[in-house]
Design a protein around this motif. Structure first.
Motif, PDB file in Angstrom:
ATOM      1  N   MET A  26       0.842  -1.186   0.000  1.00 37.35           N
ATOM      2  CA  MET A  26       0.000   0.000   0.000  1.00 37.35           C
ATOM      3  C   MET A  26       0.887   1.250   0.000  1.00 37.35           C
ATOM      4  O   MET A  26       1.833   1.352   0.775  1.00 37.35           O
ATOM      5  CB  MET A  26      -0.905  -0.029   1.233  1.00 37.35           C
ATOM      6  CG  MET A  26      -1.802   1.142   1.375  1.00 37.35           C
ATOM      7  SD  MET A  26      -3.196   0.947   0.280  1.00 37.35           S
ATOM      8  CE  MET A  26      -4.046   2.452   0.544  1.00 37.35           C
ATOM      9  N   PHE A  27       0.574   2.172  -0.860  1.00 36.99           N
ATOM     10  CA  PHE A  27       1.339   3.412  -0.985  1.00 36.99           C
ATOM     11  C   PHE A  27       0.973   4.368   0.149  1.00 36.99           C
ATOM     12  O   PHE A  27      -0.197   4.498   0.519  1.00 36.99           O
ATOM     13  CB  PHE A  27       1.037   4.073  -2.332  1.00 36.99           C
ATOM     14  CG  PHE A  27       1.796   5.341  -2.539  1.00 36.99           C
ATOM     15  CD1 PHE A  27       3.115   5.301  -2.945  1.00 36.99           C
ATOM     16  CD2 PHE A  27       1.206   6.566  -2.305  1.00 36.99           C
ATOM     17  CE1 PHE A  27       3.834   6.475  -3.126  1.00 36.99           C
ATOM     18  CE2 PHE A  27       1.910   7.743  -2.496  1.00 36.99           C
ATOM     19  CZ  PHE A  27       3.232   7.696  -2.900  1.00 36.99           C
ATOM     20  N   THR A  28       1.980   5.049   0.689  1.00 36.02           N
ATOM     21  CA  THR A  28       1.752   6.044   1.733  1.00 36.02           C
ATOM     22  C   THR A  28       2.141   7.420   1.214  1.00 36.02           C
ATOM     23  O   THR A  28       3.290   7.646   0.821  1.00 36.02           O
ATOM     24  CB  THR A  28       2.600   5.720   2.988  1.00 36.02           C
ATOM     25  OG1 THR A  28       2.253   4.417   3.441  1.00 36.02           O
ATOM     26  CG2 THR A  28       2.353   6.734   4.088  1.00 36.02           C
ATOM     27  N   PHE A  29       1.171   8.327   1.188  1.00 35.86           N
ATOM     28  CA  PHE A  29       1.460   9.713   0.831  1.00 35.86           C
ATOM     29  C   PHE A  29       2.193  10.377   1.985  1.00 35.86           C
ATOM     30  O   PHE A  29       1.912  10.103   3.154  1.00 35.86           O
ATOM     31  CB  PHE A  29       0.172  10.476   0.517  1.00 35.86           C
ATOM     32  CG  PHE A  29      -0.409  10.138  -0.823  1.00 35.86           C
ATOM     33  CD1 PHE A  29       0.095  10.705  -1.976  1.00 35.86           C
ATOM     34  CD2 PHE A  29      -1.466   9.242  -0.924  1.00 35.86           C
ATOM     35  CE1 PHE A  29      -0.438  10.391  -3.219  1.00 35.86           C
ATOM     36  CE2 PHE A  29      -2.019   8.918  -2.162  1.00 35.86           C
ATOM     37  CZ  PHE A  29      -1.490   9.497  -3.308  1.00 35.86           C
ATOM     38  N   LEU A  30       3.123  11.248   1.672  1.00 37.69           N
ATOM     39  CA  LEU A  30       3.903  11.965   2.666  1.00 37.69           C
ATOM     40  C   LEU A  30       3.352  13.373   2.848  1.00 37.69           C
ATOM     41  O   LEU A  30       2.682  13.909   1.969  1.00 37.69           O
ATOM     42  CB  LEU A  30       5.372  12.000   2.238  1.00 37.69           C
ATOM     43  CG  LEU A  30       6.012  10.624   2.003  1.00 37.69           C
ATOM     44  CD1 LEU A  30       7.444  10.791   1.503  1.00 37.69           C
ATOM     45  CD2 LEU A  30       5.950   9.769   3.252  1.00 37.69           C
ATOM     46  N   ASP A  31       3.670  13.982   3.977  1.00 37.72           N
ATOM     47  CA  ASP A  31       3.144  15.296   4.329  1.00 37.72           C
ATOM     48  C   ASP A  31       4.086  16.400   3.848  1.00 37.72           C
ATOM     49  O   ASP A  31       5.000  16.808   4.559  1.00 37.72           O
ATOM     50  CB  ASP A  31       2.941  15.371   5.845  1.00 37.72           C
ATOM     51  CG  ASP A  31       2.248  16.653   6.275  1.00 37.72           C
ATOM     52  OD1 ASP A  31       1.540  17.257   5.449  1.00 37.72           O
ATOM     53  OD2 ASP A  31       2.418  17.047   7.447  1.00 37.72           O
ATOM     54  N   PHE A  32       3.870  16.837   2.621  1.00 40.52           N
ATOM     55  CA  PHE A  32       4.624  17.940   2.020  1.00 40.52           C
ATOM     56  C   PHE A  32       3.609  18.928   1.431  1.00 40.52           C
ATOM     57  O   PHE A  32       3.397  18.956   0.225  1.00 40.52           O
ATOM     58  CB  PHE A  32       5.548  17.420   0.914  1.00 40.52           C
ATOM     59  CG  PHE A  32       6.808  16.763   1.401  1.00 40.52           C
ATOM     60  CD1 PHE A  32       8.018  17.447   1.372  1.00 40.52           C
ATOM     61  CD2 PHE A  32       6.796  15.465   1.882  1.00 40.52           C
ATOM     62  CE1 PHE A  32       9.192  16.831   1.808  1.00 40.52           C
ATOM     63  CE2 PHE A  32       7.960  14.845   2.316  1.00 40.52           C
ATOM     64  CZ  PHE A  32       9.163  15.536   2.286  1.00 40.52           C
ATOM     65  N   PRO A  33       2.967  19.738   2.278  1.00 38.14           N
ATOM     66  CA  PRO A  33       1.879  20.589   1.781  1.00 38.14           C
ATOM     67  C   PRO A  33       2.317  21.824   0.995  1.00 38.14           C
ATOM     68  O   PRO A  33       1.522  22.394   0.250  1.00 38.14           O
ATOM     69  CB  PRO A  33       1.153  21.012   3.055  1.00 38.14           C
ATOM     70  CG  PRO A  33       2.200  20.942   4.128  1.00 38.14           C
ATOM     71  CD  PRO A  33       3.132  19.821   3.729  1.00 38.14           C
ATOM     72  N   LEU A  34       3.590  22.222   1.135  1.00 37.83           N
ATOM     73  CA  LEU A  34       4.005  23.505   0.568  1.00 37.83           C
ATOM     74  C   LEU A  34       5.511  23.502   0.326  1.00 37.83           C
ATOM     75  O   LEU A  34       6.279  22.972   1.125  1.00 37.83           O
ATOM     76  CB  LEU A  34       3.659  24.614   1.572  1.00 37.83           C
ATOM     77  CG  LEU A  34       3.963  26.040   1.188  1.00 37.83           C
ATOM     78  CD1 LEU A  34       2.864  26.567   0.273  1.00 37.83           C
ATOM     79  CD2 LEU A  34       4.039  26.905   2.443  1.00 37.83           C
TER      80      LEU A  34
END
Length: 156
Positions: free
Chosen positions: A1-9
């Motif tokens: 399962m792919f995990t998105f990372l927290d890079f909002p900006l």
């Protein structure tokens, strides 16, 4: 399962890219997970374009690339696409990527210049296979570049 990372900006003195959405993979269509960012001038309220980063490897990415971008016509000529590409490098590296493929149509000279200024190398001009969605949308040939990202490509 792919995990998105927290890079909002991501930002520098001349550009801001803000996460617009994250798209799950769609294996039936040959789509990998991707991040879509809107591109803004630092004080801008409306996006001047977008950039997306596609994570993975498959035939679609050979012709479509890991990075896609578009700058609205009124804002072209300022190097925003190249700056956005450089800003997104930390996200690619966080996913373990060391090479980013970027493609363009042979007649898109502005995009070719942008990609070359990044230091990407042309590996060839390839016909898009008839079963590919891009071919079905009228794109029959792609210039395929590979950009080896390294420490000097990161923006603090």
């Amino acid at each position: 399962m792919f995990t998105f990372l927290d890079f909002p900006l991501f930002r520098d003195e001349s550009l801001v890219i803000r996460l617009a959405r994250m798209l799950e993979a769609d294996p039936e269509r040959g789509y990998v997970p991707s991040y879509v960012y809107h591109i803004y001038e630092p004080q801008g309220l409306a996006p001047i374009g977008y950039i997306d980063l596609r994570i993975g490897e498959n035939e679609n990415l050979f012709y479509g690339g890991h990075i896609g971008y578009r700058i609205h016509e009124d804002f072209r000529g300022h190097g925003y696409a190249g700056k956005a590409c450089r800003l997104i490098v930390p996200l690619a590296k966080a996913h373990g990527m060391q090479m980013l493929r970027i493609t363009c149509n042979p007649d898109n000279l502005a995009s070719k210049r942008t990609i070359e200024k990044l230091g990407a190398k042309l590996i060839g001009v390839f016909p898009v296979p008839p079963h590919n969605e891009m071919y079905q949308n009228g794109e029959t040939v792609k210039c395929v570049f590979e950009w080896l990202i390294n420490e000097s490509d990161e923006i603090p």
